[in-house]
Design an enzyme around this catalytic site. Sequence first.
Site, PDB file in Angstrom:
ATOM      1  N   SER A  26       0.855  -1.120  -0.100  1.00  0.00           N
ATOM      2  CA  SER A  26       0.046   0.032  -0.114  1.00  0.00           C
ATOM      3  C   SER A  26       0.935   1.173  -0.014  1.00  0.00           C
ATOM      4  CB  SER A  26      -0.936   0.088   1.139  1.00  0.00           C
ATOM      5  OG  SER A  26      -0.281   0.950   2.185  1.00  0.00           O
ATOM      6  N   LYS A  27       0.261   2.263  -0.722  1.00  0.00           N
ATOM      7  CA  LYS A  27       1.134   3.486  -0.715  1.00  0.00           C
ATOM      8  C   LYS A  27       1.197   4.158   0.542  1.00  0.00           C
ATOM      9  CE  LYS A  27      -2.639   6.401  -2.772  1.00  0.00           C
ATOM     10  NZ  LYS A  27      -3.126   6.703  -4.091  1.00  0.00           N
ATOM     11  N   ARG A  28       0.680   4.054   1.453  1.00  0.00           N
ATOM     12  CA  ARG A  28       0.705   4.525   2.870  1.00  0.00           C
ATOM     13  C   ARG A  28       1.652   3.861   3.380  1.00  0.00           C
ATOM     14  NH1 ARG A  28      -4.059   3.748   2.558  1.00  0.00           N
ATOM     15  NH2 ARG A  28      -4.767   5.081   0.644  1.00  0.00           N
TER      16      ARG A  28
END
Length: 469
Positions: A234-236
């Site tokens: 996930s980009k987070r």
Amino acid sequence: MTVRVRFAPSPTGMFHVGGARSALQNWIYAKQQGGVFVLRIEDTDAARNKPEWTEGILSALDWIGISRGSYEGPHFQSENAGEHRAAAARLYESGRAYYCDCTREDVQARTGSQYQGYDGYHRDRGLGPGPGHALRFRTPDEGATVVVDLIRGEPTFENKLIEDFVIARGDGSPVFLLANVVDDMTMGITHVIRAEEHLPNTPKQQLLWDALGVKPPIWAHVPVVVNEKRQKLSKRRDKVALEAYREEGYLPGAMRNYLMLLGWAPSGDREIVPWSVIEEEFRLEEVNPSPAFFDEKKLRAFNGDYIRALPVAEFVDACQPWLTGTGTIAPPPWQPEEFDADAFAAVAPLAQTRIAVLSEIVPNVDFLFLASPLIDEAAWAKTMKDGSAELLDDAVAAFEALESWDAESLKSTLEVVGTARGLKLGKTQAPVRVAVTGRTVGLPLFESLEVLGRERTLTRMRAARLRLV
Ligand code: GLU
């Protein structure tokens, strides 16, 4: 039949490594089949799209080896909006879709559950088009939808478990599911190779193909990419932007080789193979459907191997963006006029065997170009202990007396200095290295001193000695 595949990213953020993997798989499949690779930018989510993301996709693909001009497109989903609406109208007119003005609350009140899908309330109520009236697809009550998937066999979905899903919103705009199908249809796509995340959409989309009277494509849902905790990248949480890897100094060849190993391996006991071998041996049908672990450590090791395999001249060229600070790469700590290409060329082969990503070149060579070294204070404190001042005094005196300033003479001289104090060479080198380069680790010391030159070496050693008073 000419095979036509497409890569259909949405320009809503940094280009993801998982996207790069799907793009490469599409690219190779098209090449193997003598087919066409189409790039379609799915830009209909106006609130989340930005033109710079589109540019980011094009340049990331270019970097990974899918170069502009070598594929069809980019086409933009928004350009096909008329077709999307026409398809929605056709489905309504043929009775395959109907209007509904129920809110979520209405459905909940009727079904008594917030988890229940739509209950088909408007199926036969004859509601016409109007503001706030969504268009829903009338899914068949019976039978099953069988998806032919090159990786997953034939996943089968009971139609009665598929709700009458929305295909156009209350404002008349078609939703992703429909736009995506209509685009694939108008572009003559024969194979849809995309991420596993879309598999739940596939039976609905296949029903739309059937309802629109066109033979559906062959599907291939490539496995989700996960981190070491088996969580979807996930980009987070994870480093997912291809751009971040480029900036760190991953070579595109290493990156694409690694990406192709997510769920697949070439023949024999090999992982690092020329791209031509991957293009020849890759089989979409052989891709393992289980989640694929994106192992950054392994990628790093791969990259180190790729760096070491470069001819030195290519390595020197490849380092340039980090030596000068090109584009989005941060500028190095020295001024452009301080850089000395000959000195760099002299140490490049030493650095080439020691770094795993190209950005690591900077801390390895900055001592050569800065007027005085960047001192790592923790390294200083750890190294400059009792006896270091005297050791530096002896080393300065011995180096001053050297006739020839070369690595070998420097080494044998320092060895003598150390032996006189009962020290092994490693212990003798440490204060000299910190004095001259500011760090405890780096390129081989004596070669570094040779390239740095007598005057600058001695000045730094004297300055360090003064700090120890
Ligand atoms: N635009 C979709 C995405 O970026 C891709 C849809 C597809 O490949 O069918 O996830």
